[in-house]
Design a protein around this motif. Structure first.
Motif, mmCIF file in Angstrom:
data_model
loop_
_atom_site.group_PDB
_atom_site.id
_atom_site.type_symbol
_atom_site.label_atom_id
_atom_site.label_comp_id
_atom_site.label_asym_id
_atom_site.label_seq_id
_atom_site.Cartn_x
_atom_site.Cartn_y
_atom_site.Cartn_z
ATOM 1 N N ARG A 3 -24.774 -14.147 40.502
ATOM 2 C CA ARG A 3 -24.040 -14.064 41.773
ATOM 3 C C ARG A 3 -23.602 -12.640 42.058
ATOM 4 N NH1 ARG A 3 -20.526 -19.392 41.004
ATOM 5 N NH2 ARG A 3 -22.043 -20.868 41.798
ATOM 6 N N LEU A 4 -23.160 -11.925 41.041
ATOM 7 C CA LEU A 4 -22.757 -10.533 41.238
ATOM 8 C C LEU A 4 -23.942 -9.692 41.708
ATOM 9 C CD1 LEU A 4 -20.495 -10.056 38.093
ATOM 10 C CD2 LEU A 4 -19.735 -10.219 40.460
ATOM 11 N N ALA A 5 -25.103 -9.938 41.123
ATOM 12 C CA ALA A 5 -26.308 -9.208 41.531
ATOM 13 C C ALA A 5 -26.694 -9.584 42.957
ATOM 14 C CB ALA A 5 -27.454 -9.490 40.579
ATOM 15 N N ALA A 6 -26.611 -10.866 43.283
ATOM 16 C CA ALA A 6 -26.969 -11.324 44.620
ATOM 17 C C ALA A 6 -26.009 -10.770 45.666
ATOM 18 C CB ALA A 6 -26.976 -12.852 44.672
ATOM 19 N N ASP A 7 -24.774 -10.506 45.269
ATOM 20 C CA ASP A 7 -23.785 -9.942 46.188
ATOM 21 C C ASP A 7 -23.972 -8.447 46.399
ATOM 22 O OD1 ASP A 7 -22.614 -12.392 46.592
ATOM 23 O OD2 ASP A 7 -20.997 -12.063 45.141
ATOM 24 N N ARG A 12 -24.738 -1.419 36.705
ATOM 25 C CA ARG A 12 -23.599 -0.703 36.125
ATOM 26 C C ARG A 12 -22.281 -1.360 36.523
ATOM 27 N NH1 ARG A 12 -23.792 5.573 35.713
ATOM 28 N NH2 ARG A 12 -25.481 4.759 34.505
ATOM 29 N N GLU A 13 -22.161 -1.753 37.789
ATOM 30 C CA GLU A 13 -20.938 -2.424 38.261
ATOM 31 C C GLU A 13 -20.756 -3.786 37.600
ATOM 32 O OE1 GLU A 13 -20.806 -0.524 42.761
ATOM 33 O OE2 GLU A 13 -21.976 -2.340 42.378
ATOM 34 N N ILE A 14 -21.853 -4.522 37.470
ATOM 35 C CA ILE A 14 -21.798 -5.834 36.820
ATOM 36 C C ILE A 14 -21.388 -5.667 35.365
ATOM 37 C CG2 ILE A 14 -23.159 -7.832 36.098
ATOM 38 C CD1 ILE A 14 -24.917 -7.299 38.610
ATOM 39 N N ALA A 15 -21.985 -4.698 34.694
ATOM 40 C CA ALA A 15 -21.674 -4.456 33.282
ATOM 41 C C ALA A 15 -20.194 -4.133 33.095
ATOM 42 C CB ALA A 15 -22.542 -3.321 32.750
ATOM 43 N N ALA A 16 -19.644 -3.324 33.976
ATOM 44 C CA ALA A 16 -18.231 -2.958 33.864
ATOM 45 C C ALA A 16 -17.335 -4.181 34.055
ATOM 46 C CB ALA A 16 -17.888 -1.886 34.882
ATOM 47 N N GLN A 17 -17.685 -5.048 34.995
ATOM 48 C CA GLN A 17 -16.868 -6.232 35.257
ATOM 49 C C GLN A 17 -16.929 -7.233 34.110
ATOM 50 O OE1 GLN A 17 -17.429 -8.068 39.096
ATOM 51 N NE2 GLN A 17 -17.825 -6.081 40.044
ATOM 52 N N LEU A 18 -18.073 -7.324 33.445
ATOM 53 C CA LEU A 18 -18.265 -8.314 32.385
ATOM 54 C C LEU A 18 -18.129 -7.732 30.974
ATOM 55 C CD1 LEU A 18 -21.307 -10.239 33.893
ATOM 56 C CD2 LEU A 18 -18.881 -10.812 34.040
ATOM 57 N N PHE A 19 -17.816 -6.435 30.892
ATOM 58 C CA PHE A 19 -17.664 -5.756 29.606
ATOM 59 C C PHE A 19 -18.935 -5.853 28.759
ATOM 60 C CE2 PHE A 19 -13.436 -7.184 30.924
ATOM 61 C CZ PHE A 19 -12.798 -5.951 31.032
ATOM 62 N N SER A 21 -23.116 -3.963 28.332
ATOM 63 C CA SER A 21 -23.860 -2.744 28.628
ATOM 64 C C SER A 21 -24.767 -2.986 29.836
ATOM 65 C CB SER A 21 -24.700 -2.310 27.423
ATOM 66 O OG SER A 21 -25.824 -3.142 27.281
ATOM 67 N N ARG A 22 -25.120 -1.912 30.491
ATOM 68 C CA ARG A 22 -26.020 -1.992 31.639
ATOM 69 C C ARG A 22 -27.354 -2.571 31.221
ATOM 70 N NH1 ARG A 22 -30.107 1.021 32.706
ATOM 71 N NH2 ARG A 22 -29.474 2.577 31.205
ATOM 72 N N ARG A 23 -27.837 -2.199 30.051
ATOM 73 C CA ARG A 23 -29.130 -2.691 29.565
ATOM 74 C C ARG A 23 -29.092 -4.189 29.297
ATOM 75 N NH1 ARG A 23 -32.127 0.943 25.357
ATOM 76 N NH2 ARG A 23 -33.679 -0.598 25.949
ATOM 77 N N HIS A 28 -30.901 -9.626 30.996
ATOM 78 C CA HIS A 28 -30.643 -11.003 31.416
ATOM 79 C C HIS A 28 -31.111 -11.254 32.854
ATOM 80 C CE1 HIS A 28 -28.666 -12.531 27.865
ATOM 81 N NE2 HIS A 28 -28.032 -11.381 27.766
ATOM 82 N N LEU A 29 -30.917 -10.278 33.722
ATOM 83 C CA LEU A 29 -31.389 -10.448 35.099
ATOM 84 C C LEU A 29 -32.912 -10.543 35.135
ATOM 85 C CD1 LEU A 29 -29.062 -8.104 37.161
ATOM 86 C CD2 LEU A 29 -29.055 -10.604 37.100
ATOM 87 N N TYR A 30 -33.589 -9.782 34.312
ATOM 88 C CA TYR A 30 -35.058 -9.840 34.246
ATOM 89 C C TYR A 30 -35.509 -11.254 33.886
ATOM 90 C CZ TYR A 30 -39.768 -9.082 32.488
ATOM 91 O OH TYR A 30 -41.116 -9.167 32.266
ATOM 92 N N LYS A 31 -34.835 -11.856 32.902
ATOM 93 C CA LYS A 31 -35.197 -13.212 32.485
ATOM 94 C C LYS A 31 -34.885 -14.229 33.587
ATOM 95 C CE LYS A 31 -35.057 -14.218 28.168
ATOM 96 N NZ LYS A 31 -34.745 -14.547 26.801
#
Length: 50
Positions: A3-7, A12-19, A21-23, A28-31
């Motif tokens: 949902r964060l990606a869809a928004d 980097r922003e998603i990683a910061a919110q969920l604590f 890493s960006r990688r 996970h998004l790739y999968k």
């Protein structure tokens, strides 16, 4: 995370919110993209996520 990606949040922003890493977020998004049959965040945003 999807949902964060869809928004329109960046990995980097998603990683910061969920604590995470960006990688980790990108992995996970790739999968998820393959499971949902989408190829980009733009296509992901078009899906109705509930």
């Amino acid at each position: 995370m999807v949902r964060l990606a869809a928004d329109g949040n960046s990995s980097r922003e998603i990683a910061a919110q969920l604590f995470l890493s960006r990688r980790t977020v990108e992995h996970h998004l790739y999968k998820v993209y393959s499971k949902l049959g989408v190829g980009s965040r733009r296509e992901l945003a078009r899906l109705k996520l509930t």
